[in-house]
Scaffold this motif. Sequence first.
Motif, mmCIF file in Angstrom:
data_model
loop_
_atom_site.group_PDB
_atom_site.id
_atom_site.type_symbol
_atom_site.label_atom_id
_atom_site.label_comp_id
_atom_site.label_asym_id
_atom_site.label_seq_id
_atom_site.Cartn_x
_atom_site.Cartn_y
_atom_site.Cartn_z
ATOM 1 N N UNK A 128 0.828 -1.201 0.000
ATOM 2 C CA UNK A 128 0.000 0.000 0.000
ATOM 3 C C UNK A 128 0.866 1.256 0.000
ATOM 4 N N UNK A 129 0.273 2.333 -0.462
ATOM 5 C CA UNK A 129 0.950 3.634 -0.493
ATOM 6 C C UNK A 129 -0.089 4.692 -0.157
ATOM 7 N N UNK A 130 0.240 5.549 0.806
ATOM 8 C CA UNK A 130 -0.689 6.604 1.205
ATOM 9 C C UNK A 130 -0.324 7.910 0.498
ATOM 10 N N UNK A 131 -1.284 8.475 -0.212
ATOM 11 C CA UNK A 131 -1.050 9.675 -1.010
ATOM 12 C C UNK A 131 -0.666 10.876 -0.148
ATOM 13 N N UNK A 132 -1.235 10.974 1.051
ATOM 14 C CA UNK A 132 -0.957 12.127 1.914
ATOM 15 C C UNK A 132 0.356 11.969 2.685
ATOM 16 N N UNK A 133 0.558 10.814 3.312
ATOM 17 C CA UNK A 133 1.760 10.619 4.131
ATOM 18 C C UNK A 133 2.963 10.189 3.312
ATOM 19 N N UNK A 134 2.710 9.741 2.070
ATOM 20 C CA UNK A 134 3.757 9.247 1.163
ATOM 21 C C UNK A 134 4.467 8.013 1.728
ATOM 22 N N UNK A 135 3.774 7.297 2.612
ATOM 23 C CA UNK A 135 4.365 6.101 3.212
ATOM 24 C C UNK A 135 3.920 4.843 2.472
ATOM 25 N N UNK A 136 4.870 3.958 2.255
ATOM 26 C CA UNK A 136 4.622 2.699 1.571
ATOM 27 C C UNK A 136 4.870 1.554 2.544
ATOM 28 N N UNK A 137 3.983 0.590 2.580
ATOM 29 C CA UNK A 137 4.203 -0.539 3.472
ATOM 30 C C UNK A 137 3.601 -1.818 2.904
ATOM 31 N N UNK A 138 4.138 -2.934 3.356
ATOM 32 C CA UNK A 138 3.647 -4.242 2.962
ATOM 33 C C UNK A 138 2.684 -4.739 4.024
ATOM 34 N N UNK A 139 1.452 -5.051 3.615
ATOM 35 C CA UNK A 139 0.397 -5.422 4.556
ATOM 36 C C UNK A 139 0.495 -6.895 4.966
ATOM 37 N N UNK A 140 0.755 -7.785 3.998
ATOM 38 C CA UNK A 140 0.722 -9.217 4.271
ATOM 39 C C UNK A 140 2.082 -9.864 4.054
ATOM 40 N N UNK A 141 2.249 -11.052 4.603
ATOM 41 C CA UNK A 141 3.458 -11.849 4.424
ATOM 42 C C UNK A 141 3.069 -13.285 4.091
ATOM 43 N N UNK A 142 3.890 -13.931 3.268
ATOM 44 C CA UNK A 142 3.670 -15.339 2.921
ATOM 45 C C UNK A 142 2.214 -15.592 2.510
ATOM 46 N N UNK A 143 1.709 -14.699 1.673
ATOM 47 C CA UNK A 143 0.312 -14.784 1.247
ATOM 48 C C UNK A 143 0.212 -14.984 -0.256
ATOM 49 N N UNK A 144 -1.000 -15.275 -0.713
ATOM 50 C CA UNK A 144 -1.295 -15.376 -2.149
ATOM 51 C C UNK A 144 -2.534 -14.528 -2.420
#
Length: 336
Positions: A128-144
């Motif tokens: 995900x990427x937030x347009x206002x905070x400009x922060x990018x992060x991975x929400x899930x792990x080992x997922x499909x």
Amino acid sequence: FSGALKKETGLSTRDFYKASYKELKDKWTNELESTTLTETKELTQKSKNVVTNYTYPRTLSDSSIICIKDSYDDISKLVQIKNGTEKELTVIGASTESYLEINGDNVSWTELRNDGRRQEKIYSVIVTYNIKTLKKRTITKESKYFSPMFSHNGQKIVTVCANKNLENNIKILDAKTAEVLKTIPNPKNDFISYPKWIENENAIVYIAKRNSKLSILKYDLNSNTTLELMPWTSHSIGALKVINNEIYFPASFSGINNIYCLKNDESKQIKMITSVKIGADTPEVSADNKVLYMSEQTDMGRQLTQIDIAKGISELGSNPIMIIEPINMKRFDIKT
């Protein structure tokens, strides 16, 4: 091969290819002459030297557009386009599908990840990427997971999950913890793609593939019932876009990929919005439901274009279309 071709057709390989090219060119030229084309406005400039693609346009509150940009000599990036100027926001990693969605300030897509120990084990995680905070992060792990979309308040994500047993389901996740809040039943194990919130997030629409045919279905989260919104078809159907409870999507109903609009009811009525020369997909609609943005195919890649929706309907007719299956279409009558 060349000898057999010469014996059966009287043409060399080179001459046979030239004859085939001429026949198809003449056929498609004649077809276009009898086809009503809708004029679109270009939003991006074609590269002169490198095939470059702009896909999944999504509008922001400041009237700018974000989209995926990739080319033959560069990796995929999330870019913002405003007044003809491009700004790179972040890099998008490799994935099994090119995909992008936004709801509120939250942009989402998926990326591939290798297992830390077993390199041949591959996952598809939500990023995900937030347009206002400009922060990018991975929400899930080992997922499909595939085709994720945030809820408007940013607290939930609807996504497709495919497990190791090739079982497909739509899941609703907690956006912070990735905990599964609800799994939508899929008793026929349809191949599912592009789930979207609809009806104030009380329902979800998605594309289902069953017995080699596609349809758009709606699952009501309150009654736990599924409704078919359109007939099952052998035509191709692409990524959905929901705006004001109407569903926009690309399909090959005319023989050329164009954008259509489907009513969110039991009428199964579909209207044609565009008629472009080569093909269009990944639709986006302005908040006032007046302008359609899309990715249109050109000789140098897919470029962003726009069209006034009312104008498109007026030029192509406001009556619902009749779907003719590819096997019954003249343009697909291939002699063998």
